[in-house]
Scaffold this active site. Structure first.
Site, PDB file in Angstrom:
ATOM      1  N   LYS A 153      -7.359 -13.725   9.256  1.00  0.00           N
ATOM      2  CA  LYS A 153      -8.630 -12.890   9.224  1.00  0.00           C
ATOM      3  C   LYS A 153      -8.543 -11.823   8.318  1.00  0.00           C
ATOM      4  CE  LYS A 153     -10.425  -9.377  10.899  1.00  0.00           C
ATOM      5  NZ  LYS A 153     -11.322  -8.332  10.237  1.00  0.00           N
ATOM      6  N   GLU A 228       2.162  -3.099  10.768  1.00  0.00           N
ATOM      7  CA  GLU A 228       2.492  -2.347   9.381  1.00  0.00           C
ATOM      8  C   GLU A 228       1.227  -1.449   9.243  1.00  0.00           C
ATOM      9  OE1 GLU A 228       5.149  -2.149   8.185  1.00  0.00           O
ATOM     10  OE2 GLU A 228       6.170  -4.403   8.658  1.00  0.00           O
ATOM     11  N   CYS A 262      -0.599   2.326   1.858  1.00  0.00           N
ATOM     12  CA  CYS A 262      -0.002   3.114   2.985  1.00  0.00           C
ATOM     13  C   CYS A 262       1.490   3.589   2.534  1.00  0.00           C
ATOM     14  CB  CYS A 262       0.319   2.152   3.990  1.00  0.00           C
ATOM     15  SG  CYS A 262       0.994   0.571   3.545  1.00  0.00           S
ATOM     16  N   GLU A 354      -3.043  11.008   6.561  1.00  0.00           N
ATOM     17  CA  GLU A 354      -3.232  10.133   5.514  1.00  0.00           C
ATOM     18  C   GLU A 354      -4.705  10.064   4.897  1.00  0.00           C
ATOM     19  OE1 GLU A 354      -1.801   5.565   4.819  1.00  0.00           O
ATOM     20  OE2 GLU A 354      -2.840   5.691   6.531  1.00  0.00           O
TER      21      GLU A 354
END
Length: 451
Positions: A153, A228, A262, A354
């Protein structure tokens, strides 16, 4: 419903793709389960041979895949070529694991005890928009090698490479239904994958918030899950380091993929005796990064993925914020944002959350203990770097920093042949490296009595 795919550099619509519904996911699961039974029954050597053939077909279409990535994700073409090559290399690497997926013989009294690695069945791999090709392959290559079928996906904004990779798998001779791409929204297609009883495992890469919700849904069904998630990694520069090299390479640690990474080292911690010198060296290094047309091989940084994401990044750098370094970015169409370096402290919002954009904050520190304390003052623990000539310090600080992937005197710590995973809220599971294929198999124990 159709998904519009925009070129982030031009804002032009490059494709429209039908969005998968929950019903589409259900049908895909049934096709995948049928294909998986035949795939798992193949001799290991035959499965490995087909995966290597798949790698060869990807290699033959490397440029096509790279240009798709340029159009849908705005990645510089040099980076996109590397990403397509990473898919090829990971398929080759995973193919080598097929024939090494062996069990054990365990000494027991009264008989023989042996173990087998059995495939899980159908695996759902939910892929983010920041690295569509490599992250997809990190999931589907070892899962296929272990004898599973995969439903892929992709993110709503970047479905084109996933669709093409599924077509290339068929061209390589993999069974129909074994690797299927299901573009769609998270609430519809993604949720259907997570909740489907026929999907044995979910591999998700994306935000920590969404990851928590997926983990909760998988817990309800006792479904295996790999996550993750986010990061707020530190780049620690000690006074005894090669400061020139640390500063020259620092832009790549937070500007690669326009900071949409990330693992980005978006907190730069510099020991006070070399702080001023580091900042002097960092400015020309940041300004030397070429920002522009992703199709130009000279480009080092492209646009952000969308207008909405650009506004989110901008919220971390208000107009009143004193930027120590600010690069250039094209005007006009495209979701551009300049490289930005702020000076701040560990408590600043930009140092805690972040950003996922080309923004870094530089923070001074006094000694090793303070550097470790600042590096660990975050909910995340994905990656990090440290620079020092002292080998003892390198090992000591590497053990003390709570992060899953660290590099010393380098910004490179993620390789498909080594483990990759995070501490704290950066994730759960390590599914690259030599144990990746085994992570997609269940261990079955068999005791045979001998009278």
């Amino acid at each position: 419903m159709l998904l519009e795919v925009l070129n982030p550099a031009t804002e032009e619509v490059v494709a429209t793709v039908p969005a998968a519904t929950a019903e589409d996911v259900d049908a895909a699961v049934r096709r995948a389960a049928e294909a998986q039974r035949g795939w798992a029954a193949l001799a290991p050597g035959d499965r490995a041979r087909l995966l290597r053939r798949f790698a060869g077909v990807v290699d033959a279409h490397l440029e096509e895949l790279a240009l798709l990535e340029v159009r849908e994700a705005g990645h510089p073409v040099g980076s996109a070529r590397w990403e397509a090559g990473n898919v090829r290399d990971l398929l080759d690497y995973a193919a080598g694991g097929v024939e090494r997926l062996t069990g054990r013989q365990i000494p027991v009294a009264g008989g023989l005890d042996v173990t087998f690695h059995e495939p899980l069945g159908v695996v759902g791999v939910i892929v983010p928009w920041n690295f569509p090709m490599p992250v997809a392959a990190w999931g589907f290559a070892p899962a296929l090698a272990a004898g599973n079928a995969v439903l892929l996906k992709p993110a709503e904004t970047t479905p084109l490479t996933a669709l093409r990779l599924a077509e290339l798998a068929l061209a390589a001779g993999l069974p129909e239904g074994l690797l299927q791409a299901l573009p769609g929204t998270g609430p519809e297609a993604g949720n259907a994958l997570v909740e489907h009883p026929g999907v044995a495992k979910i591999v998700f890469t994306g935000s920590t918030g969404v990851g928590k919700r997926i983990m909760a849904k998988c817990a309800e069904r006792v479904k295996r899950v790999t996550l993750e998630l986010g990061g707020k990694s530190a780049n620690i520069v000690f006074a005894d380091a090669d400061v020139e090299r640390a500063a020259a390479t620092a832009p790549g640690s937070f500007l690669d993929n326009t900071g949409q990474d990330c693992c980005a080292r978006s907190r730069i911690l510099v020991q006070r005796p070399v702080y001023d010198r580091f900042m002097e060296l960092l400015e020309p290094a940041v300004r030397s990064v070429v920002v522009g047309d992703p199709a130009d091989p000279a480009t080092g940084m492209g646009p952000l993925i969308s207008a909405a994401h650009r506004e989110r990044v901008r919220s971390y750098v208000p107009e009143s914020a004193p930027a120590a370094i600010r690069g250039e970015a094209p005007g006009g169409k495209g979701f551009w944002y300049p490289a930005t370096v702020l000076e701040g402290s560990a408590g600043d919002r930009v140092a805690r959350e972040e950003v996922f954009g080309p923004v870094a904050v530089v923070i001074p520190f006094e000694d090793e203990d303070e550097a470790v304390r600042i590096a660990n003052a975050t909910d995340y623990g994905l990656s990090g770097s440290l620079w020092t000539r002292d080998v003892s310090r390198a090992l000591r600080v590497s053990r003390a920093v709570a992060a899953g992937n660290l590099s010393v005197n380098s910004h490179s710590s993620v390789r498909y042949w080594t483990p990759f995973g995070g501490f704290k809220q950066s994730g759960l599971g390590r599914e690259l490296g030599p144990d990746a294929v085994a992570a997609f198999a269940e261990v079955k124990n068999v005791f045979v009595a001998v009278e």
